[in-house]
Design a protein around this motif. Structure first.
Motif, short mmCIF file in Angstrom:
data_model
loop_
_atom_site.label_atom_id
_atom_site.label_comp_id
_atom_site.label_asym_id
_atom_site.label_seq_id
_atom_site.Cartn_x
_atom_site.Cartn_y
_atom_site.Cartn_z
N LYS A 92 0.86 -1.19 0.00
CA LYS A 92 0.00 0.00 0.00
C LYS A 92 0.89 1.24 0.00
N LYS A 93 1.16 1.76 -1.17
CA LYS A 93 2.14 2.82 -1.33
C LYS A 93 1.56 4.23 -1.19
N ASP A 94 0.25 4.33 -1.17
CA ASP A 94 -0.35 5.66 -1.07
C ASP A 94 -1.49 5.63 -0.06
N VAL A 95 -1.45 6.57 0.86
CA VAL A 95 -2.50 6.72 1.87
C VAL A 95 -3.17 8.07 1.65
N LEU A 96 -4.49 8.09 1.66
CA LEU A 96 -5.24 9.32 1.40
C LEU A 96 -5.78 9.90 2.70
N LEU A 97 -5.35 11.13 3.02
CA LEU A 97 -5.86 11.87 4.18
C LEU A 97 -6.59 13.10 3.67
N VAL A 98 -7.83 13.29 4.12
CA VAL A 98 -8.61 14.43 3.65
C VAL A 98 -9.12 15.23 4.84
N GLY A 131 16.19 4.74 7.15
CA GLY A 131 16.29 5.12 8.55
C GLY A 131 14.99 4.98 9.31
N SER A 132 13.96 4.45 8.68
CA SER A 132 12.66 4.31 9.33
C SER A 132 12.38 2.84 9.58
N THR A 133 11.42 2.59 10.45
CA THR A 133 11.03 1.21 10.75
C THR A 133 9.92 0.72 9.85
N THR A 134 9.51 1.50 8.88
CA THR A 134 8.42 1.10 8.01
C THR A 134 8.81 1.29 6.56
N SER A 135 8.15 0.57 5.65
CA SER A 135 8.46 0.67 4.23
C SER A 135 8.01 2.03 3.69
N PRO A 136 8.67 2.52 2.64
CA PRO A 136 8.33 3.85 2.11
C PRO A 136 6.94 3.88 1.50
N PHE A 137 6.27 5.02 1.69
CA PHE A 137 4.96 5.23 1.09
C PHE A 137 4.71 6.73 1.02
N THR A 138 3.62 7.11 0.39
CA THR A 138 3.25 8.52 0.24
C THR A 138 1.94 8.77 0.96
N CYS A 139 1.89 9.83 1.73
CA CYS A 139 0.64 10.25 2.35
C CYS A 139 0.11 11.44 1.55
N THR A 140 -0.94 11.22 0.79
CA THR A 140 -1.55 12.29 0.00
C THR A 140 -2.55 13.03 0.87
N ILE A 141 -2.33 14.33 1.04
CA ILE A 141 -3.18 15.16 1.90
C ILE A 141 -4.00 16.11 1.04
N ILE A 149 0.31 19.73 -4.67
CA ILE A 149 -0.61 19.31 -5.73
C ILE A 149 -1.85 20.18 -5.62
N SER A 150 -2.73 20.04 -6.57
CA SER A 150 -3.96 20.82 -6.55
C SER A 150 -4.79 20.46 -5.32
N GLY A 151 -5.00 21.44 -4.46
CA GLY A 151 -5.83 21.23 -3.27
C GLY A 151 -5.16 20.51 -2.14
N GLY A 152 -3.82 20.38 -2.17
CA GLY A 152 -3.15 19.69 -1.07
C GLY A 152 -1.69 19.46 -1.33
N CYS A 153 -1.16 18.32 -0.87
CA CYS A 153 0.25 18.01 -1.02
C CYS A 153 0.48 16.51 -0.93
N LYS A 154 1.66 16.08 -1.35
CA LYS A 154 2.08 14.68 -1.23
C LYS A 154 3.28 14.62 -0.30
N LEU A 155 3.11 13.90 0.79
CA LEU A 155 4.13 13.83 1.83
C LEU A 155 4.83 12.47 1.79
N PRO A 156 6.15 12.44 1.52
CA PRO A 156 6.86 11.15 1.54
C PRO A 156 7.08 10.69 2.97
N ALA A 161 -11.81 7.64 2.09
CA ALA A 161 -10.44 8.00 2.46
C ALA A 161 -9.90 7.07 3.54
N ASP A 162 -8.58 7.00 3.60
CA ASP A 162 -7.96 6.25 4.69
C ASP A 162 -8.11 7.01 6.01
N ILE A 163 -7.99 8.34 5.95
CA ILE A 163 -8.09 9.17 7.15
C ILE A 163 -8.93 10.41 6.85
#
Length: 443
Positions: free
Chosen positions: A102-108, A139-149, A127-134, A161-163
């Protein structure tokens, strides 16, 4: 005929099995959600129920009205913040594979107010109406993903939405245990501002899956200290100090920017202080000066009020930094504005603010240190202290400026450094959402 009856019976049995299975899944997921809520906001982790002391009230026993909660903090993870304990349990390989995929999480943001979280991430991709947060990765304990806000979600997005995050609007609707995956209450306000019987109450906050605030007894919390990490790094490098005027060239006065005068009794402090020492107010509260008239070069700076405010603070020896309550962990941007401008803050607020200050209480003039013996403030003694600090050769001034001479952050104290690098917990919440969705799908 017998074959037809058997086929019909099989179909009815299949329907019954499907209904029973679906019902069992819903029951299990509801139980899972209620368990998560109890873990995230258990009775020992509720906000303090006693009223925090407001500014302008007696200094006697400063902060004693808000007992320190002895809650063990989880270990840090995704973004230097924390994760809920139930998410740290060993998961099955299938769940871990699902999370990694799950490489992308959607927060609205919840309507009608939306969210301002993107403003905390200047390096996020706009991005239009928000941002993409890597998030995650090296150095992290979790696999890389993007949180789209998305600053403001549509009706359909708030369901899928996820959140869904809420700051000031109504409680987001929970359409099912995983629609949305997480409803989040995110607040930077004090318990007094939120209302101890309203948004700061356990009864209100338990209606959400998770809560983020500045309270460090929570699994997820943020600090204003971390939001000034870049400025403190510049102090260590010696670059920020280059923009500071020499001490003797600064004005012998206290500068303030306060617009909500009655918030927390600030007007009483300002009124009493200006009776004994020059106070230059650039806000609506007891306004005496305007940036445009006093410092036209500051007024012409681009970027809005923040750079203009720091430019003004650079010209003064003292800045009045009053948080609106004496509440544990509630240390806002005000004291940092003074510090990074090279001025001496006159501070009143959290009784444990030393954890959030470089060098602890030694970097500020603490208003509560001037107790008059009856619970009030001895402003004449404060006046004498400020007059002494006006001189660059003052030993007290040397102590207050000691933090600016540090070449390594260890000199600022372990607790301050921990808050400095704590990190904004948005990535942690996003990681929790993708994990919860995978766990829910595996039920």
């Amino acid at each position: 005929m017998i074959r037809k009856r058997l086929a019909a019976l099989q179909r009815r049995m299949s329907v019954v099995v499907s209904v029973v299975t679906f019902t069992a899944v819903i029951v299990l997921m509801s139980w899972h959600r209620s368990t998560v809520q109890r873990e995230v906001l258990s009775p020992t982790q509720q906000p303090p129920t006693q009223r925090p002391q407001q500014l302008g009230e007696s200094h006697s026993g400063n902060g004693a009205e808000v007992p320190l909660l002895s809650v063990e903090k989880p270990q840090s993870s995704v973004h230097g913040a924390t994760r809920d304990a139930h998410l740290d349990s060993t998961a099955s390989p299938a769940i871990e594979s699902c999370v990694a995929a799950k490489k992308d999480v959607l927060l609205v943001g919840n309507r009608p107010v939306g969210t301002y979280l993107c403003s905390y991430f200047p390096t996020a991709k706009i991005i239009s109406g928000g941002c993409k947060l890597p998030c995650g990765g090296s150095g992290s304990t979790t696999s890389p993903f993007t949180c789209t806000i998305l600053n403001m979600g549509s009706s359909s997005q708030m369901k899928s939405a996820d959140i869904v995050v809420n700051h000031h609007g109504p409680i987001p609707t929970k359409f099912s245990p995983l629609e949305p995956v997480i409803t989040l209450f995110y607040s930077g306000e004090s318990n007094v501002s939120e209302g101890l019987k309203k948004k700061a109450s356990h009864a209100y906050q338990i209606k959400y899956d998770n809560v983020v605030s500045f309270h460090q007894h929570r699994p997820w919390y943020f600090t204003w200290t971390n939001r000034f990490e870049g400025e403190f790094r510049a102090v260590l490098a010696g670059t920020l100090q280059k923009d500071w005027p020499a001490w003797e060239k600064r004005r012998n006065a206290v500068a303030i920017f306060v617009s909500r005068c009655k918030k927390g009794g600030r007007e009483r402090v300002i009124q009493a202080l200006k009776d004994v020492y020059p106070v230059h107010s650039f806000g609506k509260c007891f306004n005496t000066h305007r940036i445009e008239n006093e410092f036209p070069k500051c007024a012409a700076l681009p970027g809005g009020r923040y750079p203009q405010k720091l430019c003004v603070f650079n010209q003064y020896k003292y800045i009045l930094a009053l948080d609106n309550t004496r509440e544990l962990d509630y240390v806002t941007e005000k004291v940092y504005h003074a510090l990074v401008a090279g001025a001496v803050p006159i501070y009143d607020g959290a009784p444990n603010a030393d954890k959030f200050l470089p060098g602890g209480w030694g970097s500020v003039v603490r208003l509560s240190d001037f107790d008059d013996g009856s619970g009030g403030t001895d402003y004449l003694r404060l006046q004498r202290t400020l007059q002494e600090l006006e001189h660059v050769e003052s030993p007290k001034l040397e102590g207050l400026k000691e933090w600016t001479k540090a070449t390594s952050e260890e000199a600022w104290g372990d607790e301050f450094v921990a808050n400095l690098h704590h990190g904004e917990p948005t990535c942690d919440v996003c990681d929790a959402a993708r994990r919860k969705k995978c766990e829910g799908a595996a039920l």
